[in-house]
Design an enzyme around this catalytic site. Sequence first.
Site, PDB file in Angstrom:
ATOM      1  N   HIS A 250       0.852  -1.195   0.000  1.00  0.00           N
ATOM      2  CA  HIS A 250       0.000   0.000   0.000  1.00  0.00           C
ATOM      3  C   HIS A 250       0.890   1.248   0.000  1.00  0.00           C
ATOM      4  O   HIS A 250       1.906   1.284   0.703  1.00  0.00           O
ATOM      5  CB  HIS A 250      -0.893  -0.031   1.252  1.00  0.00           C
ATOM      6  CG  HIS A 250      -1.910   1.057   1.265  1.00  0.00           C
ATOM      7  ND1 HIS A 250      -1.601   2.353   1.557  1.00  0.00           N
ATOM      8  CD2 HIS A 250      -3.232   1.034   0.997  1.00  0.00           C
ATOM      9  CE1 HIS A 250      -2.694   3.097   1.475  1.00  0.00           C
ATOM     10  NE2 HIS A 250      -3.706   2.313   1.135  1.00  0.00           N
ATOM     11  N   ARG A 293      -2.943   1.107  -4.271  1.00  0.00           N
ATOM     12  CA  ARG A 293      -2.832  -0.357  -4.244  1.00  0.00           C
ATOM     13  C   ARG A 293      -3.201  -0.870  -5.623  1.00  0.00           C
ATOM     14  O   ARG A 293      -3.999  -0.230  -6.325  1.00  0.00           O
ATOM     15  CB  ARG A 293      -3.846  -0.968  -3.278  1.00  0.00           C
ATOM     16  CG  ARG A 293      -3.675  -0.639  -1.870  1.00  0.00           C
ATOM     17  CD  ARG A 293      -4.546  -1.547  -1.036  1.00  0.00           C
ATOM     18  NE  ARG A 293      -5.741  -0.878  -0.571  1.00  0.00           N
ATOM     19  CZ  ARG A 293      -6.771  -1.504  -0.019  1.00  0.00           C
ATOM     20  NH1 ARG A 293      -6.776  -2.815   0.063  1.00  0.00           N
ATOM     21  NH2 ARG A 293      -7.800  -0.825   0.415  1.00  0.00           N
ATOM     22  N   LYS A 296      -6.749  -0.440  -7.507  1.00  0.00           N
ATOM     23  CA  LYS A 296      -7.661   0.433  -6.762  1.00  0.00           C
ATOM     24  C   LYS A 296      -7.724   1.788  -7.458  1.00  0.00           C
ATOM     25  O   LYS A 296      -7.140   1.995  -8.513  1.00  0.00           O
ATOM     26  CB  LYS A 296      -7.233   0.529  -5.301  1.00  0.00           C
ATOM     27  CG  LYS A 296      -7.330  -0.821  -4.618  1.00  0.00           C
ATOM     28  CD  LYS A 296      -8.214  -0.935  -3.416  1.00  0.00           C
ATOM     29  CE  LYS A 296      -9.481  -0.204  -3.341  1.00  0.00           C
ATOM     30  NZ  LYS A 296      -9.989  -0.166  -1.959  1.00  0.00           N
ATOM     31  N   ASP A 299      -6.030   8.505  -6.489  1.00  0.00           N
ATOM     32  CA  ASP A 299      -6.346   9.417  -5.376  1.00  0.00           C
ATOM     33  C   ASP A 299      -5.176  10.412  -5.269  1.00  0.00           C
ATOM     34  O   ASP A 299      -4.009  10.006  -5.234  1.00  0.00           O
ATOM     35  CB  ASP A 299      -6.496   8.586  -4.086  1.00  0.00           C
ATOM     36  CG  ASP A 299      -6.745   9.427  -2.838  1.00  0.00           C
ATOM     37  OD1 ASP A 299      -6.477  10.650  -2.861  1.00  0.00           O
ATOM     38  OD2 ASP A 299      -7.189   8.857  -1.826  1.00  0.00           O
ATOM     39  N   CYS A 301      -3.849  12.058  -2.933  1.00  0.00           N
ATOM     40  CA  CYS A 301      -2.877  12.021  -1.823  1.00  0.00           C
ATOM     41  C   CYS A 301      -1.711  11.079  -2.119  1.00  0.00           C
ATOM     42  O   CYS A 301      -0.616  11.244  -1.572  1.00  0.00           O
ATOM     43  CB  CYS A 301      -3.528  11.700  -0.486  1.00  0.00           C
ATOM     44  SG  CYS A 301      -4.254  10.077  -0.355  1.00  0.00           S
ATOM     45  N   TYR A 302      -1.926  10.096  -3.021  1.00  0.00           N
ATOM     46  CA  TYR A 302      -0.810   9.211  -3.373  1.00  0.00           C
ATOM     47  C   TYR A 302       0.234   9.933  -4.223  1.00  0.00           C
ATOM     48  O   TYR A 302       1.316   9.391  -4.462  1.00  0.00           O
ATOM     49  CB  TYR A 302      -1.312   7.952  -4.077  1.00  0.00           C
ATOM     50  CG  TYR A 302      -2.193   7.113  -3.170  1.00  0.00           C
ATOM     51  CD1 TYR A 302      -1.696   6.631  -1.970  1.00  0.00           C
ATOM     52  CD2 TYR A 302      -3.518   6.845  -3.482  1.00  0.00           C
ATOM     53  CE1 TYR A 302      -2.498   5.901  -1.108  1.00  0.00           C
ATOM     54  CE2 TYR A 302      -4.333   6.108  -2.633  1.00  0.00           C
ATOM     55  CZ  TYR A 302      -3.817   5.637  -1.446  1.00  0.00           C
ATOM     56  OH  TYR A 302      -4.603   4.921  -0.591  1.00  0.00           O
ATOM     57  N   ASP A 346      -9.100  14.589  -3.394  1.00  0.00           N
ATOM     58  CA  ASP A 346      -8.729  13.221  -3.785  1.00  0.00           C
ATOM     59  C   ASP A 346      -8.964  13.021  -5.285  1.00  0.00           C
ATOM     60  O   ASP A 346      -8.069  12.672  -6.056  1.00  0.00           O
ATOM     61  CB  ASP A 346      -9.595  12.308  -2.883  1.00  0.00           C
ATOM     62  CG  ASP A 346      -9.817  10.899  -3.341  1.00  0.00           C
ATOM     63  OD1 ASP A 346      -9.537  10.585  -4.490  1.00  0.00           O
ATOM     64  OD2 ASP A 346     -10.310  10.080  -2.528  1.00  0.00           O
ATOM     65  N   ASP A 353     -10.138  18.968   1.207  1.00  0.00           N
ATOM     66  CA  ASP A 353      -9.908  18.970   2.654  1.00  0.00           C
ATOM     67  C   ASP A 353      -8.445  19.295   2.896  1.00  0.00           C
ATOM     68  O   ASP A 353      -7.643  19.314   1.956  1.00  0.00           O
ATOM     69  CB  ASP A 353     -10.297  17.616   3.283  1.00  0.00           C
ATOM     70  CG  ASP A 353      -9.547  16.458   2.646  1.00  0.00           C
ATOM     71  OD1 ASP A 353      -8.315  16.409   2.776  1.00  0.00           O
ATOM     72  OD2 ASP A 353     -10.173  15.599   1.988  1.00  0.00           O
ATOM     73  N   HIS A 356      -5.843  16.385   1.954  1.00  0.00           N
ATOM     74  CA  HIS A 356      -5.521  16.270   0.527  1.00  0.00           C
ATOM     75  C   HIS A 356      -4.799  17.516   0.017  1.00  0.00           C
ATOM     76  O   HIS A 356      -3.912  17.417  -0.834  1.00  0.00           O
ATOM     77  CB  HIS A 356      -6.778  15.951  -0.297  1.00  0.00           C
ATOM     78  CG  HIS A 356      -7.174  14.517  -0.165  1.00  0.00           C
ATOM     79  ND1 HIS A 356      -8.081  14.093   0.766  1.00  0.00           N
ATOM     80  CD2 HIS A 356      -6.704  13.398  -0.790  1.00  0.00           C
ATOM     81  CE1 HIS A 356      -8.184  12.776   0.705  1.00  0.00           C
ATOM     82  NE2 HIS A 356      -7.363  12.322  -0.239  1.00  0.00           N
TER      83      HIS A 356
HETATM   84  C1  LIG Z   1       2.817   9.409   8.730  1.00  0.00           C
HETATM   85  C2  LIG Z   1       1.618   8.587   8.545  1.00  0.00           C
HETATM   86  C3  LIG Z   1       0.835   8.238   9.738  1.00  0.00           C
HETATM   87  C4  LIG Z   1       1.315   8.174   7.322  1.00  0.00           C
HETATM   88  C5  LIG Z   1       0.127   7.415   6.952  1.00  0.00           C
HETATM   89  C6  LIG Z   1       0.329   6.850   5.600  1.00  0.00           C
HETATM   90  C7  LIG Z   1      -0.895   6.127   5.129  1.00  0.00           C
HETATM   91  C8  LIG Z   1      -1.152   4.754   5.668  1.00  0.00           C
HETATM   92  C9  LIG Z   1      -1.637   6.719   4.212  1.00  0.00           C
HETATM   93  C10 LIG Z   1      -2.793   6.080   3.568  1.00  0.00           C
HETATM   94  C11 LIG Z   1      -3.974   6.936   3.676  1.00  0.00           C
HETATM   95  C12 LIG Z   1      -5.135   6.418   2.849  1.00  0.00           C
HETATM   96  C13 LIG Z   1      -5.564   7.186   1.675  1.00  0.00           C
HETATM   97  C14 LIG Z   1      -5.745   5.324   3.215  1.00  0.00           C
HETATM   98  C15 LIG Z   1      -6.909   4.848   2.447  1.00  0.00           C
HETATM   99  O1  LIG Z   1      -6.907   3.495   2.384  1.00  0.00           O
HETATM  100  P1  LIG Z   1      -8.130   2.878   1.614  1.00  0.00           P
HETATM  101  O2  LIG Z   1      -8.068   1.411   1.737  1.00  0.00           O
HETATM  102  O3  LIG Z   1      -9.389   3.529   2.050  1.00  0.00           O
HETATM  103  O4  LIG Z   1      -7.871   3.430   0.160  1.00  0.00           O
HETATM  104  P2  LIG Z   1      -7.332   2.724  -1.152  1.00  0.00           P
HETATM  105  O5  LIG Z   1      -8.518   2.165  -1.812  1.00  0.00           O
HETATM  106  O6  LIG Z   1      -6.734   3.892  -1.916  1.00  0.00           O
HETATM  107  O7  LIG Z   1      -6.304   1.710  -0.755  1.00  0.00           O
HETATM  108 ZN   LIG Z   2      -6.580  10.340  -0.471  1.00  0.00          ZN
END
Ligand SMILES: CC(C)=CCC/C(C)=C/CC/C(C)=C/COP(=O)(O)OP(=O)(O)O
Ligand SMILES: [Zn+2]
Length: 417
Positions: A250, A293, A296, A299, A301-302, A346, A353, A356
């Site tokens: 991820h 991932r 998926k 987004d 933020c990636y 996103d 927000d 993002h």
């Molecule tokens: C410093 C620190 C604490 C960093 C955190 C890094 C981190 C784990 C970021 C991921 C944030 C995120 C968009 C999760 C969404 O997962 P999802 O399963 O909802 O989304 P997906 O479908 O994009 O995988």
């Molecule tokens: Zn995001």
Amino acid sequence: MERNLNRFKFINNKLLGRKKPIIERELSSEEEMDVISDTSDYQTETIADRNEVLKDCLPLLEDPDLESKLNRDFLKMYLTAAFSLQLPSQMTALDASQPWILYWVANSLYMLDAAWLTDDHKKRLKEKIFVISPDGGPFAGGIGQLPHVAATYAAINTLTLCDNIDNSWDLVNRDAILNWLLSIKQKNGGFKTSFTVGENDTRGVYCALSIASLLNIITPELTENVLEYLIACQNFEGGFGGCPQEDEAHGGYTFCAVAALAILGKLDSINIPKLIEWCATKQYNEEKGFCGRSNKLVDGCYSFWVGGTIAILEAYGYGDYIFDHDSLREYILRCCQDDKMPGLRDKPGKRPDFYHTNYVLSGLAITEYKFDILDKTNATSIIVKKRDNIGYSELNPVNPIYGIPIDVASKIYDHFR
Ligand SMILES: CC(C)=CCC/C(C)=C/CC/C(C)=C/COP(=O)(O)OP(=O)(O)O
Ligand SMILES: [Zn+2]
């Protein structure tokens, strides 16, 4: 058709995701020619969701009247409003993440223009952090809450951005923070998020090492077994899961693992070619941005979680063109901003927000610079050069390991040495 749909739902719900058994097969080069990804006959939830996203993104990406330019003043208005307006009631969900909001807002303003984060803002940010945790750390997410490793990370990054205003760096209780980090350290090399409770995954490791390296409190006891823990999080895909030998790769957990390895000076202990391949394949040709991932959705933020991982690899000499910089800019500038709603988002259809805004902006800054490092044992010694032949949004460059501008990261590092 109905039967097929049920079968795909079954596969989606029961077989895909974290419990999916891993099947790897080497193809001969002839076979490879025959493998064409053709999903046109199938309708799965994943495909339907992605088609919806494409329907929103493609018109924006192809619109000849839309300019690929960052609306800096609109963003400034959005970010400075956070200092004067009451935040909307839906944000009570972030009650335990108060230092995060401060960090996202301060970091975004500073990236846009260091002078836009004024001394008055800095004083107020510093006061807020010390109201939450008057003893100077470890820091909690809100008043009366338990200290938390992610809240402490966000608090230290915020204070770093405040540039030692009112000597605030010397109010940080480094001994207490080190003792507390040791108390949340686990035998397997990971860190729990709080004392005796909380998750143990690569986020905890990254936050702990980021805090400890900026404050110069890293000790052999703190880093014992951490390298082994991180190495075991890289899986067959090439990216990193959250926990050893367990998870799907991820973008967020991969960033945390790679940044932590960089702080340890141990990037050469992992499979770099597989990691590069995994990162590169997270960028979609059509949407142009990154997903987090395999299979998926894209987004914004990636742009940082994956883009930042790539920038770290670049700084340490592992390649210059791991992703398509122009394409990511197109996704960010056309799909993550909207002229009616300030802030970055996103994807189209989502509301902007602060989270993002910070990570999309950090990702945009990453597309505009080439990364290098002066001293591989000092993660704050990253340097950049402006990339040729790419747009420029006048953003201050970010140190991809710490997620804060390069100049402030090296300033606090030097302060504590
Ligand atoms: C410093 C620190 C604490 C960093 C955190 C890094 C981190 C784990 C970021 C991921 C944030 C995120 C968009 C999760 C969404 O997962 P999802 O399963 O909802 O989304 P997906 O479908 O994009 O995988
Ligand atoms: Zn995001």
